[in-house]
Each structure stands twice: as C-alpha cells, then as structure tokens.
Write a protein that holds these residues in place. Structure first.
Motif, mmCIF file in Angstrom:
data_model
loop_
_atom_site.group_PDB
_atom_site.id
_atom_site.type_symbol
_atom_site.label_atom_id
_atom_site.label_comp_id
_atom_site.label_asym_id
_atom_site.label_seq_id
_atom_site.Cartn_x
_atom_site.Cartn_y
_atom_site.Cartn_z
ATOM 1 N N ILE A 1 47.006 63.776 84.501
ATOM 2 C CA ILE A 1 46.188 62.684 84.671
ATOM 3 C C ILE A 1 46.326 61.327 84.560
ATOM 4 C CG2 ILE A 1 44.093 62.124 82.567
ATOM 5 C CD1 ILE A 1 43.025 65.016 82.613
ATOM 6 N N TYR B 1 48.120 60.680 87.669
ATOM 7 C CA TYR B 1 47.299 59.731 88.884
ATOM 8 C C TYR B 1 46.784 58.888 88.626
ATOM 9 C CZ TYR B 1 47.402 64.988 91.609
ATOM 10 O OH TYR B 1 47.904 65.069 92.423
ATOM 11 N N GLN C 1 42.520 63.562 91.084
ATOM 12 C CA GLN C 1 42.569 63.593 89.807
ATOM 13 C C GLN C 1 41.341 64.279 89.043
ATOM 14 O OE1 GLN C 1 41.887 59.592 88.461
ATOM 15 N NE2 GLN C 1 42.693 60.082 86.041
#
Length: 411
Positions: free
Chosen positions: A65, A68, A89
């Motif tokens: 996470i 991205y 994402q």
C-alpha cells in the motif's frame, strides 16, 4: 435441521468415497487460500505453518500500500497519469481487506460449512460426488498454482520494454537503483499471491455453486414427479422434500458466510476499478502493448464477474423452481396439516429471495446480472462523456479548424 444417521451397510453405498471427496475438497480450499494470504483454520489434515504463511502474505499486502502510494506521488510530480496506479492500489487494498477479514472469520465459517456439508452428505447421499469429480479436484490445485506461477513472469517478460506498464504493475520502478531489484522480487511475490487469492476464491465459488445448483435441480425434479403422482404417500413425500430443501438452504447460507467478503469485493470494486482503467485508456494516447494489457485486464475481470453472477443466479433460480410444481399437487391426497406445510413452503419461496447475498445489501439472482450490465453501461457512458478535452478521441485541431472556418463566413 439435520439429523445424524448411521452409515449404510449397502455394498453399493459410496460413503467412504464421499468422505474422501469431502476431505480432499476442504483440504484443497484451506491449502489454496492459505497461499493467497487467507487462513482457513487447521482442519483434520492441515498444519500450523499455514497460519504463519497466511500472516506473512498478509503483511506483504500491507507493505505494498505505501509502495503504490509513493508511486502515485512520484507520477503526479512529473504530471503522469496515475489512474492505473490508483486502480491497482484499490486491488491491493481489497487483498488486505480479504486477508484480514478472513484471518478473523474464515476458520470458524469454514469449519461450520464442513460440518453442515458432511451432515447433508450423510443424510441425503448426494450423487454430486463421483470418482471423476474427485480426480478433477486433485488435478485442479496444481494446475491453478502453475497458472499463477507462470502468469507473473510471462507478464513481466512481455512488457519488459514498456516502462509505463511495468511501473503500474510493479511500483518498485520508482525506488532507487539499489532497492529496485529487491522491490521487483517483492512485487513478483505479491503478484503471485494476489492471483492465487482471487483465482482460489473464484474456484471455491464455482465448486459450491455447481454443487448447490445440481442439488436444487434434483429437488425440483422430484417435486415435478410428485405433482403428477396419484399415490397415497404424496403428503409424506412432500414433507420429506420440504425438509430436504430447507437443509440445502442451510448449506447455501453457510457457504455464503464463507464467500461473502469475496463477493463484496468483486461486485463493488470490479466495476469502478475497470471504469477507472477505461478512463485512463481514453484519456491519453496508448501504445499497442498498453492497449493489449488493459483490454486483457478488463476482459478477464469482467468475465470472472459474469461467470460468478451467472452461476449464483442459477442457484437462486433452481432454489425457487419447486414453486412451479407445488400448485399442481393433488390437494385431495393431502391432509389439512399437509396443506399447511405446503402453504408455509410456498410463503418461504415467495418471500425473501433464496440465494447468495452480499452483507444483506443485495441477493444475487439472474435479474442482478441485468442490473450489473446496466450499471456497467452507465459507467462507460459517463466515462466517455467526461473524458478530457485533450483525449485522443477528441482531436483539437479538427475542432479548431471548424471554428475558424465558421468564423470566416460571419459578416
């Protein structure tokens, strides 16, 4: 609802084969989803290392996470399009959601499903179990794992010279040189586990949807035969079939508890993410590899969604099929108590829709498929209408020439 019964001494009884099928089925589910970052409990033949593997993959999803997020930040700084990165994402966030919720809920839900499935199998001797299906199930696991292992490296090899696609799929492109190769390895493992998670969930849905569809169809056929029968035991047969139907609905509801998180993710994320990818496609000029990549991604995800909704819609349709034949049952052969049972069953079938549901928000039936197609069409129209004015589909030079030409003829 279920009644435990003793195993039959009939030499033709295939209870042992069915037990083997059930063991292999749930062992397959636990092993497959474990490598997708989903812990499904210990079971009878599993090991505790699977919980450690699922937790490790869960943390791998979490790490991606911020990767991205950094890639989106770097792309926005140089005024590059970030919609595809945002879409990937969102998929990564869905992986985290599925893995986390499943770590908390799946062990209990799957253990309950296994118990209910075994009770149904012992009581009604389902003909769904056969040697061919058992052999197919044993082949399915290595084939699917091989598909996931080959797809990632093949994808990277195919687009190795296209930096735009690589940086969208593998956010480590934005890392410094000495971290980039480590990041690529991390991204490759993430891509593999993500494919296993989604494909594993999809195959589990297909297996149980086909089982439920076949069983509901069998009950409907028995109701059809009963509607044309003049035998004196019609009332007793009706009661048995009503109980059989309710037991199968219990299996359906328990199965739904196991896959409802996946259903929520694929239904409520698939359409927006694909529309964002479509918007990214029409908002700038694409190279041929990019066009092929986006077309393959969108087609694959929508095909999976279509197959899943169709199968689950057919389950709902078959669950309501007995309603067509109950009205034809000869009432003179049924007592007052039997009529009350049938009336209650009719009320059950005409009440809340029987089928897979998504957190109670909607029940998946065949009309749901039409709603999804309508929603997707609406999204596509909105995306096309609100495309940027500098998109490839709108050539500014042509518009400018027309304006100049129109101005020249004015007095």
């Amino acid at each position: 609802m279920f009644i435990r019964i003793e195993s039959s001494d009939d030499p033709q009884d295939n209870t042992e084969q069915k037990s083997s099928f059930t063991t292999v089925l749930f062992q397959y589910v636990r092993t497959l989803l474990c490598f997708g970052g989903i812990y499904c409990g210990e079971g009878n033949a599993t090991r505790r290392w699977k919980k450690k593997v699922a937790l490790l993959i869960f943390f791998l999803y979490i790490v991606h996470i911020p990767l991205y997020a950094m890639a989106i930040y770097d792309s926005s700084r140089v005024s590059r399009h970030t919609l595809r990165l945002v879409g990937f994402q969102v998929i990564c966030a869905a992986n985290v959601y599925l893995s986390f919720v499943s770590l908390v809920k799946m062990p209990k839900d799957l253990a309950e499903l296994e118990q209910v499935f075994n009770m149904y199998k012992e009581k009604y001797k389902s003909t769904f179990v056969s040697f061919n299906r058992l052999r197919l199930l044993k082949i399915m696991t290595p084939f699917m794992l091989l598909n996931c292992v080959v797809f990632g490296p093949f994808q990277m090899f195919l687009y190795r010279h296209n930096e735009d696609i690589l940086c969208d799929v593998y956010p480590s492109c934005h890392l410094p040189d000495y971290w980039k190769y480590f990041g690529f390895a991390l991204n490759a493992v993430f891509s593999l586990m993500s494919h296993i998670q989604w494909q594993g969930h999809f195959l589990v849905c297909v297996i149980f949807a086909i089982f439920l569809m076949k069983e509901f169809q069998k009950i409907a056929e028995k109701f059809k035969e009963l509607s044309m029968s003049s035998a004196s035991n019609v009332e007793r047969e009706c009661e048995v079939l009503v109980e059989h139907h309710e037991c199968l609905v219990d299996v359906l509801n328990t199965t739904n508890d196991c896959i409802r998180h996946y259903s929520f993710s694929i239904l409520f994320l698939c359409i927006p993410v694909n529309c964002s990818l479509l918007y990214a496609a029409i908002s700038k000029t694409l190279s041929e590899p990019e066009l092929i990549f986006l077309s393959f991604t969108i087609t694959t995800s929508l095909s999976i969604l279509f197959i899943k909704v169709v199968l689950e819609g057919l389950v709902s349709s078959k669950a309501h099929d007995p309603l067509r034949y109950i009205w034809k049952v000869r009432r003179r052969l049924v007592s007052e108590a039997g009529r009350e049972t049938l009336d209650l069953f009719v009320t059950r079938l005409t009440g809340d829709t029987i089928g897979f549901n998504v957190y109670g928000l909607l029940t998946i039936s065949l009309p749901t498929l039409l709603g999804i197609i309508g929603t997707l069409t609406t999204y596509v129209i909105v995306v096309v209408q609100f495309k940027p004015t500098d998109a490839p589909l709108c050539n500014q030079s042509v518009v400018g020439n027309v304006t100049v030409g129109g101005a020249s003829i004015l007095p």
